[in-house]
Enzyme design. Structure first.
Site, mmCIF file in Angstrom:
data_model
loop_
_atom_site.group_PDB
_atom_site.id
_atom_site.type_symbol
_atom_site.label_atom_id
_atom_site.label_comp_id
_atom_site.label_asym_id
_atom_site.label_seq_id
_atom_site.Cartn_x
_atom_site.Cartn_y
_atom_site.Cartn_z
ATOM 1 N N ASP A 182 -23.493 44.119 53.937
ATOM 2 C CA ASP A 182 -23.890 45.512 53.650
ATOM 3 C C ASP A 182 -24.115 45.626 52.140
ATOM 4 O OD1 ASP A 182 -20.644 47.248 53.520
ATOM 5 O OD2 ASP A 182 -21.112 45.148 53.186
ATOM 6 N N HIS A 214 -13.770 40.523 47.013
ATOM 7 C CA HIS A 214 -13.634 40.464 48.474
ATOM 8 C C HIS A 214 -14.623 39.477 49.118
ATOM 9 C CE1 HIS A 214 -11.279 44.150 47.994
ATOM 10 N NE2 HIS A 214 -12.314 44.750 47.418
HETATM 11 O O1 RIB Z 1 -13.125 46.487 51.688
HETATM 12 C C1 RIB Z 1 -14.003 45.648 50.996
HETATM 13 C C2 RIB Z 1 -15.201 45.356 51.833
HETATM 14 O O2 RIB Z 1 -15.892 46.576 52.132
HETATM 15 C C3 RIB Z 1 -16.242 44.487 51.091
HETATM 16 O O3 RIB Z 1 -16.969 43.739 52.026
HETATM 17 C C4 RIB Z 1 -17.123 45.503 50.442
HETATM 18 O O4 RIB Z 1 -18.434 44.993 50.173
HETATM 19 C C5 RIB Z 1 -17.188 46.557 51.518
HETATM 20 O O5 RIB Z 1 -18.161 46.149 52.467
HETATM 21 CA CA CA Z 2 -19.424 43.923 52.030
#
Ligand code: RIB
Ligand code: CA
Length: 333
Positions: A12, A243
């Site tokens: 995303d 992340h």
């Molecule tokens: O909580 C972090 C995640 O949520 C990551 O993938 C960030 O890009 C959002 O998609």
């Molecule tokens: Ca993400």
């Protein structure tokens, strides 16, 4: 000679998704054969725009991009997270519009097609809400037998959530999809906030990217400027979690987990305060996590070593083809 594994990336594209994509493109262990987008940080369509433009900047416009689900399985797209990723999803950074356009197939259709094309070898890396993965399971119920591995950035095992006290964003945006993905008959590596919030990228790392002679690291460094301002409110200094690139590095095998028990895991799909929580059965903690019959979810809780130096070193190589001369200072790769 390393043979890169075929990867399907579901994202995303938001800022950390952009780092994850760049990481995969630079990794000798990954061959990105397809990308699907899903609404989360931004809409699936906006995420596809960002993905196409970043691919073009990296000289990787050959990678096909398919737009996936705009809405979650239950409910509708919540409008994104501009306070984290900016209105355009990449921190307000403007990339040159790519000449390439999205595929006519959906993300779920692309995933099923690629799983059949690379039977037993396709690695799936999901770094957004899991709607497309759940849809692919509906389209092709034998999908678990076709893919080599599934890695998901999402959830929180013992750590607090980031969008509610107990829920992490990727899971919270589509708990029904996440529940289906974790219940499917495949082994899933879950990369939760427990490990991603403990792996911090510092301003010194961002400066290294900004000083690169290559356009992709510089663009990522600019995007991180926006991301750092959000995370300063959490960590108390300009820095950020990593992340999605951490999930990518674990998926390619370049980074090793220190603690990663294989346990039973489920998702709360109720409408109560626990909605979107990943419930990982970690009761084996006090016995050193003995094997659990029927468990299929590997929950990465800690790493063997700091991730940031490896990430920066890899990102500085993005867009530099293996045969291209190293860019000299001031030139543009
Ligand atoms: O909580 C972090 C995640 O949520 C990551 O993938 C960030 O890009 C959002 O998609
Ligand atoms: Ca993400």
């Amino acid at each position: 000679m390393t043979t890169p594994a075929p990867f399907y990336l579901d994202c995303d594209t938001g800022i950390d998704d952009a780092l994850a994509l760049a990481y995969l493109l630079a990794s000798p262990f990954a061959d990105v054969v397809g990308i699907g987008t899903v609404s989360g940080n931004v809409s699936a369509a906006a995420g596809a725009r960002n993905t196409l433009d970043l691919l073009a900047l990296a000289g990787s416009s050959h990678v096909p991009v398919a737009v996936g689900a705009h809405d979650p399985l239950a409910g509708s797209f919540a409008g994104g997270a501009p306070w984290v990723h900016g209105e355009n999803g990449i921190g307000g950074v403007t990339l040159t519009t790519a000449a390439a356009s999205v595929e006519s197939e959906s993300a779920a259709e692309m995933l099923v097609r690629l799983a059949r094309l690379y039977p037993g070898s396709l690695k799936v890396l999901a770094i957004g809400p899991l709607t497309n993965i759940a849809e692919a399971l509906r389209l092709e119920p034998t999908l678990p037998s076709l893919v080599e591995s599934v890695t998901v950035m999402g959830g929180a095992a013992l750590a607090p959530g980031n969008i509610t006290p107990v829920a992490e964003a990727n899971i919270w945006y589509d708990p029904e999809a996440a529940a289906l993905v974790l219940a499917a008959h495949w082994d899933v590596t879950l990369v939760p906030l427990d490990v991603t919030m403990a792996s911090v990228l510092e301003e010194s790392h961002r400066q290294e990217l900004l000083l690169s002679s290559a356009p992709v690291p510089r663009a990522l460094g600019e995007m991180l400027g926006y991301y750092f301002r959000f995370y300063e409110g959490i960590y108390g200094r300009p820095c950020s979690a990593m992340h999605d690139p951490l999930a990518a590095a674990l998926a390619v095998g370049a980074v090793k987990a220190a603690v990663a028990p294989v346990v039973r895991a489920a998702v709360d799909t109720s409408d109560g305060p626990g909605r979107g929580q990943t419930i990982c059965d970690l009761r084996g903690l006090y016995a050193g996590y003995p094997p659990v019959a029927g468990a299929r979810c590997r929950v990465v809780l800690s790493l063997e070593e700091d991730f940031a130096p490896h990430l920066v070193e890899t990102l500085l190589g993005v867009g530099l083809s293996p045969t291209a001369p190293l860019a000299s200072a001031g030139s543009v790769a």
